[in-house]
Design a protein around this motif. Structure first.
Motif, mmCIF file in Angstrom:
data_model
loop_
_atom_site.group_PDB
_atom_site.id
_atom_site.type_symbol
_atom_site.label_atom_id
_atom_site.label_comp_id
_atom_site.label_asym_id
_atom_site.label_seq_id
_atom_site.Cartn_x
_atom_site.Cartn_y
_atom_site.Cartn_z
ATOM 1 N N ARG A 1 0.850 -1.187 0.000
ATOM 2 C CA ARG A 1 0.000 0.000 0.000
ATOM 3 C C ARG A 1 0.885 1.236 0.000
ATOM 4 N N ARG A 2 0.315 2.344 -0.424
ATOM 5 C CA ARG A 2 1.053 3.592 -0.464
ATOM 6 C C ARG A 2 1.048 4.227 0.922
ATOM 7 N N VAL A 3 2.209 4.707 1.331
ATOM 8 C CA VAL A 3 2.310 5.440 2.588
ATOM 9 C C VAL A 3 2.938 6.803 2.305
ATOM 10 N N SER A 4 2.423 7.804 2.974
ATOM 11 C CA SER A 4 2.963 9.161 2.867
ATOM 12 C C SER A 4 3.766 9.462 4.115
ATOM 13 N N VAL A 5 5.041 9.783 3.938
ATOM 14 C CA VAL A 5 5.926 10.069 5.068
ATOM 15 C C VAL A 5 6.589 11.427 4.845
ATOM 16 N N VAL A 6 7.225 11.924 5.884
ATOM 17 C CA VAL A 6 7.974 13.172 5.792
ATOM 18 C C VAL A 6 9.437 12.868 6.095
ATOM 19 N N VAL A 7 10.307 13.179 5.151
ATOM 20 C CA VAL A 7 11.745 13.021 5.360
ATOM 21 C C VAL A 7 12.285 14.342 5.902
ATOM 22 N N GLN A 8 12.753 14.321 7.134
ATOM 23 C CA GLN A 8 13.281 15.522 7.792
ATOM 24 C C GLN A 8 14.798 15.503 7.711
ATOM 25 N N THR A 9 15.373 16.499 7.050
ATOM 26 C CA THR A 9 16.823 16.559 6.932
ATOM 27 C C THR A 9 17.409 17.402 8.050
ATOM 28 N N SER A 10 18.673 17.176 8.342
ATOM 29 C CA SER A 10 19.376 17.991 9.328
ATOM 30 C C SER A 10 19.791 19.304 8.700
ATOM 31 N N MET B 1 5.453 6.437 -1.105
ATOM 32 C CA MET B 1 6.024 5.225 -1.684
ATOM 33 C C MET B 1 5.192 4.026 -1.249
ATOM 34 N N ASN B 2 5.414 2.880 -1.911
ATOM 35 C CA ASN B 2 4.827 1.627 -1.440
ATOM 36 C C ASN B 2 5.502 1.217 -0.142
ATOM 37 N N ASP B 3 4.741 0.660 0.785
ATOM 38 C CA ASP B 3 5.354 0.260 2.056
ATOM 39 C C ASP B 3 6.268 -0.947 1.900
ATOM 40 N N THR B 4 6.240 -1.588 0.712
ATOM 41 C CA THR B 4 7.163 -2.696 0.452
ATOM 42 C C THR B 4 8.481 -2.210 -0.163
ATOM 43 N N SER B 5 8.605 -0.896 -0.399
ATOM 44 C CA SER B 5 9.853 -0.337 -0.928
ATOM 45 C C SER B 5 10.930 -0.383 0.142
ATOM 46 N N ARG B 6 12.167 -0.658 -0.272
ATOM 47 C CA ARG B 6 13.280 -0.735 0.661
ATOM 48 C C ARG B 6 13.824 0.669 0.954
ATOM 49 N N VAL B 7 14.588 0.765 2.026
ATOM 50 C CA VAL B 7 15.188 2.038 2.415
ATOM 51 C C VAL B 7 16.167 2.525 1.355
ATOM 52 N N ILE C 1 18.064 3.176 13.716
ATOM 53 C CA ILE C 1 18.667 3.266 12.389
ATOM 54 C C ILE C 1 17.999 2.240 11.472
ATOM 55 N N MET C 2 17.615 2.688 10.276
ATOM 56 C CA MET C 2 16.919 1.827 9.333
ATOM 57 C C MET C 2 17.916 1.037 8.491
ATOM 58 N N ARG C 3 17.545 -0.202 8.183
ATOM 59 C CA ARG C 3 18.403 -1.075 7.382
ATOM 60 C C ARG C 3 18.119 -0.852 5.904
ATOM 61 N N ASP C 4 19.184 -0.648 5.114
ATOM 62 C CA ASP C 4 19.041 -0.358 3.691
ATOM 63 C C ASP C 4 18.263 -1.431 2.948
ATOM 64 N N ASP C 5 18.470 -2.704 3.328
ATOM 65 C CA ASP C 5 17.912 -3.807 2.554
ATOM 66 C C ASP C 5 16.553 -4.264 3.055
ATOM 67 N N CYS C 6 15.938 -3.498 3.956
ATOM 68 C CA CYS C 6 14.626 -3.872 4.492
ATOM 69 C C CYS C 6 13.576 -2.835 4.085
ATOM 70 N N SER C 7 12.335 -3.268 4.023
ATOM 71 C CA SER C 7 11.256 -2.415 3.524
ATOM 72 C C SER C 7 10.756 -1.446 4.591
ATOM 73 N N LEU C 8 9.994 -0.453 4.139
ATOM 74 C CA LEU C 8 9.352 0.470 5.080
ATOM 75 C C LEU C 8 8.385 -0.295 5.985
ATOM 76 N N ARG C 9 7.684 -1.277 5.417
ATOM 77 C CA ARG C 9 6.751 -2.090 6.218
ATOM 78 C C ARG C 9 7.501 -2.855 7.292
ATOM 79 N N TRP C 10 8.672 -3.389 6.937
ATOM 80 C CA TRP C 10 9.499 -4.149 7.890
ATOM 81 C C TRP C 10 9.878 -3.279 9.078
#
Length: 251
Positions: A167-176, A189-195, A221-230
């Motif tokens: 499914r599509r999820v709307s998130v906010v990417v906050q930069t430093s 993005m799709n929640d199955t998309s990877r980081v 810290i998020m893992r590059d090879d795992c999905s947003l859903r994960w």
């Protein structure tokens, strides 16, 4: 000027003023990482920086200085990584498997599936007669240690439901502030998309300059090879991005 905040397992850069109060730097860290100010200790060359002083009170601090951040906040933003061997037990067989204490219950199920072929959605994992219910909790939170025994119960096929569709999820990417003046970037993005796919999307759209980045969700810290859903990302969540790399072997 630019300083680098060094934590266990990662580091990121931050823009500061030459006369910026130490307390203001801690407030920025709290804003981005959620670590309470009173739980933070900042040091430079083993000297603790005092809240009531400014950066220019410390002549040893200049552009490019590395500040070390330690915290007594629980849970910490990055858990120490420990490799260990555990036993996975089915009703008629058992085998040993190598895991990391920062692995989640979900990632353990994935490893069992790779080794044994058992469908992930059929597994119920238990330790010390207690069900490991939350797929996104780490093994250390369930008390898994070296030589622990995990019992696998299999759900009847009639009770197994297919994994939900993407499914599509709307998130906010906050930069430093060191990247682009603390910008908030809405992303869908799709929640199955990877980081790593999220990172590539931001780079391709030139929303981030080409560099190495760390993404953080709910102080982890998020893992590059795992999905947003994960990672348990939901609609409206904030993902914090810092320039830097993970410096140890695991997450």
């Amino acid at each position: 000027m630019k300083i680098t905040i060094v934590m266990k397992g990662c580091e990121f850069s931050m823009d500061v003023a030459t006369q910026e109060p130490i307390l203001e730097i801690k407030n920025k860290i709290q804003h981005f990482l959620g670590i309470p100010v009173d739980s933070q200790t900042l040091t430079v060359c083993d000297w603790e920086l005092i809240d009531g002083l400014d950066l220019d009170d410390y002549p040893l601090i200049s552009d490019g200085t590395k500040m070390h951040l330690s915290t007594n906040h629980t849970p910490p933003p990055v858990s120490p990584s420990t490799k260990m061997k555990i036993t996975v037990k089915f009703s008629s067989r058992k085998f040993q498997i190598d895991v990391d204490n920062t692995d989640t219950v979900r990632s353990l199920k994935e490893k069992i599936h790779i080794v044994d072929g058992t469908p992930i959605r059929r597994m119920t994992l238990c330790i010390n007669a207690a069900e490991m219910e939350d797929d996104f909790r780490s093994l250390s939170e369930y008390g898994v240690q070296e030589s622990s025994e995990i019992v696998v119960f299999l759900k009847a096929m009639s009770r197994v439901m297919a994994d939900p569709p993407s499914r599509r999820v709307s998130v906010v990417v906050q930069t430093s502030s060191s990247l682009m003046n603390a910008a908030r970037i809405p992303v869908e993005m799709n929640d199955t998309s990877r980081v790593d796919e999220l990172r590539q999307l931001l780079l391709e759209r030139r929303m981030l300059p080409a560099d190495e980045y760390i993404f953080i969700h709910k102080q982890r810290i998020m893992r590059d090879d795992c999905s947003l859903r994960w990672h348990g990302v939901e609609n409206g969540d904030f993902l914090y991005v810092f320039k830097g790399t993970v410096s140890r072997g695991g997450y």
